[in-house]
Design a protein around this motif. Structure first.
Motif, PDB file in Angstrom:
ATOM      1  N   VAL A 115       1.913  17.934  -4.740  1.00  0.00           N
ATOM      2  CA  VAL A 115       2.000  16.459  -5.418  1.00  0.00           C
ATOM      3  C   VAL A 115       2.262  15.662  -3.898  1.00  0.00           C
ATOM      4  N   MET A 116       1.250  14.573  -3.656  1.00  0.00           N
ATOM      5  CA  MET A 116       1.299  14.049  -2.301  1.00  0.00           C
ATOM      6  C   MET A 116       1.916  12.701  -2.449  1.00  0.00           C
ATOM      7  N   VAL A 117       2.876  12.477  -3.206  1.00  0.00           N
ATOM      8  CA  VAL A 117       3.820  11.323  -3.009  1.00  0.00           C
ATOM      9  C   VAL A 117       5.157  11.375  -3.273  1.00  0.00           C
ATOM     10  N   PRO A 118       6.202  10.594  -2.999  1.00  0.00           N
ATOM     11  CA  PRO A 118       7.518  10.926  -3.255  1.00  0.00           C
ATOM     12  C   PRO A 118       7.756  10.549  -4.622  1.00  0.00           C
ATOM     13  N   ALA A 119       8.816  10.878  -5.221  1.00  0.00           N
ATOM     14  CA  ALA A 119       9.212  10.770  -6.617  1.00  0.00           C
ATOM     15  C   ALA A 119       9.140   9.441  -7.164  1.00  0.00           C
ATOM     16  N   PRO A 120       9.593   8.340  -6.641  1.00  0.00           N
ATOM     17  CA  PRO A 120       9.181   6.868  -7.010  1.00  0.00           C
ATOM     18  C   PRO A 120       7.853   6.428  -7.417  1.00  0.00           C
ATOM     19  N   LEU A 121       6.906   7.054  -6.850  1.00  0.00           N
ATOM     20  CA  LEU A 121       5.437   6.622  -6.912  1.00  0.00           C
ATOM     21  C   LEU A 121       4.733   7.772  -7.836  1.00  0.00           C
ATOM     22  N   VAL A 122       5.300   8.739  -8.604  1.00  0.00           N
ATOM     23  CA  VAL A 122       4.656   9.598  -9.540  1.00  0.00           C
ATOM     24  C   VAL A 122       4.209   8.675 -10.603  1.00  0.00           C
TER      25      VAL A 122
END
Length: 284
Positions: A115-122
């Motif tokens: 997963v290539m984004v941090p949690a807030p951007l999921v």
């Protein structure tokens, strides 16, 4: 129903996205209290890893590393037959291959993900996830996985998702350290980092200009010299080391970069393009 095991910030974000899109989600976490919020939002709490795996065909793992997979699924081996395990944890490509073999030996099918984004951007437009493994298995679940972020399938070699994931983090982590090192140089003269930031942003943006030509030269193994040859850029690398030493800041990072140029010159690439550093880095 989908199962998600591992409820750190990333796992919780994925559960919420799946719930918001109408999926039933069964969850399990070693620290049971971490499931409280997502259970309140509609997820179903499993009592054991075996219960969690048994609840769904599609089982997503969001764990610290692949070792955690064995710790958890080792308690649910009898439930793995016929299941699709999508491991979204971080680890090495070789450990990914070993994990795929382990799941396959127990009757399951394995997809690797990064997963290539941090949690807030999921689940947001910016999100994307690398996947690799059996394509027919991936395609069956593509639409569900795409809820987490754009689903980029890289191929059937199960190692590829982690390979690309780690390569992206190689750029990301190195870039962050480079910015902090440059900031330390600026601060050594008492200047505010905020004054430097606009120039740093321009510099990071300009780097994209070089990538396609650099990739072509790397693939072809040809590194025609130009004004940015190894000798000239190596001298600049040496100046950065000296400036850092004079400023009294850590020199490990610039010395590592300088060593690439020094070794490229020693190998006869002094008049070649900076891309010839690849021949030193790859170490055939």
């Amino acid at each position: 129903m989908i199962t998600l095991i591992g409820l750190g910030p990333m796992g919780q974000a994925m559960v919420r996205v799946l719930l918001e899109n109408g999926h039933g989600v069964t969850v399990w976490n070693r620290t049971a209290a971490r499931a409280d919020d997502v259970v309140a939002a509609g997820a179903v709490r499993a009592e054991t890893p075996a219960d969690a795996v048994s609840a769904s065909e599609l089982v997503l793992l969001s764990l610290t590393d692949y070792a955690a997979m064995y710790d958890i699924l080792g308690k649910a081996e009898d439930a793995l037959a016929g299941k699709v395990i999508v491991n979204l944890s971080s680890d090495t490509p070789e450990k990914t291959r070993e994990a795929a073999d382990w799941v396959k030996a127990r009757g399951g099918r394995f997809i690797a993900g990064g997963v290539m984004v941090p949690a807030p951007l999921v689940g947001k437009e910016e999100a994307y996830v690398f996947y690799s493994g059996p394509q027919e298995v991936f395609e069956k679940h593509r639409d569900t996985l795409a809820l987490i972020g754009r689903a980029d399938f890289l191929g059937e070699d199960v190692r590829l998702a982690q390979l690309f994931y780690q390569a992206q983090l190689d750029i990301f982590l190195t870039s962050l350290s480079v910015f902090l090192h440059a900031s330390a140089l600026v601060r050594s003269a008492g200047e505010p980092v905020a004054k430097f930031v606009p120039y740093a942003k321009d510099n990071f943006g300009m780097l994209a200009y070089y990538l396609e030509d650099a990739a072509k030269q790397v693939e072809e193994g040809e590194h025609p010299g130009d004004e940015a040859n190894v000798t000239m850029m190596g001298a600049t690398a040496d100046h950065i080391v000296q400036a850092s030493r004079d400023a009294g800041i850590d020199v490990a990072l610039p010395e590592a970069i300088k060593s690439h140029y020094d070794r490229a010159i020693a190998a006869g690439h002094g008049r070649s393009s900076w891309t010839s550093l690849y021949e030193i880095i790859k170490k055939d």
